[in-house]
Design an enzyme around this catalytic site. Structure first.
Site, short mmCIF file in Angstrom:
data_model
loop_
_atom_site.label_atom_id
_atom_site.label_comp_id
_atom_site.label_asym_id
_atom_site.label_seq_id
_atom_site.Cartn_x
_atom_site.Cartn_y
_atom_site.Cartn_z
N GLY A 103 -42.38 -3.97 9.48
CA GLY A 103 -43.01 -2.79 9.73
C GLY A 103 -44.18 -2.46 8.86
O GLY A 103 -44.66 -3.16 8.05
N GLU A 158 -43.62 -5.33 16.39
CA GLU A 158 -44.32 -4.28 17.16
C GLU A 158 -45.96 -4.04 16.89
O GLU A 158 -46.74 -3.98 17.55
CB GLU A 158 -43.54 -2.91 17.22
CG GLU A 158 -43.27 -2.63 15.60
CD GLU A 158 -42.54 -1.37 15.57
OE1 GLU A 158 -41.73 -0.84 16.44
OE2 GLU A 158 -42.98 -0.55 14.73
N GLY A 190 -39.96 1.69 16.06
CA GLY A 190 -39.19 0.66 16.43
C GLY A 190 -37.88 0.19 15.25
O GLY A 190 -37.47 -0.99 15.74
#
Length: 431
Positions: free
Chosen positions: A215, A238, A336
């Site tokens: 992240g 992501e 996410g």
């Protein structure tokens, strides 16, 4: 008609392209740097000419003119996830938000639970086959492309043409504008000794051959910095950022050990430097895909040894994480995090890490608390939590009882707060 003739036919000014929007429309805009500044500036300048228009987006990065409570009846922003531009309006109440898992936004669009009348997006230059690449944000935007009445692109030579399921053909485009402004660069967060200590604990638990989801934030980047001695890491994430690019350049990320899409890095949006965007251009090792592919817990969990690293702001003694609000005040969004925690839990050999400094406000507040602050939005549930890491160590919670969890979390709290946490645990019958 040739693709070049079609291109010229659809090329127009930003002021005219905005006229594809009708009163009452919902305009879908990609995550972060995928937002098209010329189009959104033109929309802002003309906002009083519209009525009931809504712009929906994850993580807006610029505060355009339509971020204005006085003209919200004309053009208003609705958040999938708050960023710096939208957060004040969200906390004041004149910007609304749609609770969601990032992986499920495309399904909400496809099922008409979220409208998508128009798409505004940055795009790479058109290739010889008539295709543009929405490389900076395939995310939910590709689902909106399939539903929208009008697709309007801001074509910019600084946008990379990436591989993957992120392409739009000229025949699908209602209007396009050209721009050559540099793509917005987003620098790495500040990393201090606390972040470095947390990163060290996490890095020690990541084996050679692991697949990573990383992240955004100082702690995830601190983890990346301490992985340079690893071998054959893979990427299924992501967000692709400069940290991942650095590991590729160091030879650490090879994707050779991945059992799901071996040899390929997969991501759904990009956030970083000019160098990152150049790195993405026609890179055969990188594919950009919609978020219902990258973040689907079932699909992502097919990667063996998936290691997911995400940050939170507060965690209670049962392991519930409040990662997106300050009490009832929204701060960001689910994004996410829950997707990848569940994916890593499904993965054979996977680990889901939630990372946080032990304190806030110059050590005056513990981030590990008996119960979450009133109104806090729970992001990762007590049933999904696994590894929690502060600068004081690692608490592994999955499979543990409530009392065992409380003891483990108190053990990685700041020493100044452990006594009062133990007393609170006793009162809650957790000790």
């Amino acid at each position: 008609m040739s693709i070049q003739s079609l291109y010229q036919q659809k090329k127009t000014s930003a002021a005219d392209a905005v006229r594809q929007v009708q009163n009452g429309d919902t305009i879908v805009v990609p995550t972060g740097v995928g937002e098209p500044p010329a189009l959104l500036t033109a929309l802002s300048e003309q906002r009083r000419d519209f009525r009931g228009v809504e712009v929906v987006q994850i993580l807006p990065l610029r505060k355009y003119g339509y971020f204005d409570p006085e003209t919200a009846e004309h053009v208003r922003h609705t958040a999938y996830f708050y960023g710096g531009a939208s957060r004040p309006g969200g906390q004041e109440g004149w910007i609304d938000f749609i609770p969601n898992y990032f992986s499920e936004i495309p399904a909400l669009i496809k099922r008409d639970l979220i409208p998508a009348n128009v798409v505004f997006s940055m795009a790479s230059p058109m290739d010889e086959h008539g295709y543009f690449s929405l490389s900076l944000g395939a995310d939910y935007t590709m689902a909106a492309v399939g539903k929208a009445r009008a697709i309007v692109l801001e074509v910019n030579p600084n946008v990379p043409f990436a591989n993957g399921d992120c392409h739009v053909h000229i025949s699908q485009v209602a209007a396009l504008v050209e721009s050559d402004e540099p793509v917005l660069e987003v620098g790495l967060p500040k990393i201090g000794p606390v972040q470095e200590a947390i990163g060290k604990y996490v890095a020690e638990l990541i084996p050679n051959g692991a697949t990573l989801q990383i992240g955004y934030g100082g702690i995830p980047d601190a983890v990346v910095m301490q992985l340079t001695d690893k071998h054959d890491l893979g990427v299924h994430t992501e967000m692709v950022g400069d940290g991942i690019m650095t590991l590729v350049e160091a030879g650490v990320v090879t994707n050779r050990k991945k059992n799901y899409h071996p040899g390929k890095m997969l991501a759904t949006f990009a956030l970083g430097s000019k160098k990152l965007y150049q790195f993405m251009h026609r890179n055969p090792a990188l594919e950009m895909h919609p978020v219902d592919f990258t973040n689907d817990p079932y699909l992502a969990g097919q990667n063996d040894n998936l290691h997911a690293i995400n940050a939170t702001m507060q965690i209670d003694l049962l392991g519930q994480c409040g990662s997106e609000s300050l009490g009832f005040k929204p701060y960001s969004g689910t994004g996410g995090q829950a997707d990848f925690v569940r994916a890593a839990n499904r993965s054979n050999g996977g680990k889901a890490f939630i990372v946080l400094p032990s304190t806030a406000k110059e050590n005056s507040i513990s981030r590990i608390v008996p119960t979450l602050s009133a109104g806090t939005h729970v992001t990762t549930s007590k049933n999904d939590i696994n590894y929690v890491v502060t600068e004081y160590g690692v608490a592994q919670l999955r499979g543990k009882s409530a009392k065992q969890r409380a003891a483990a979390l108190i053990g990685i709290a700041h020493p100044d707060f452990r006594g009062e946490l133990r007393e609170a645990a006793k009162k809650m019958n957790l000790a």
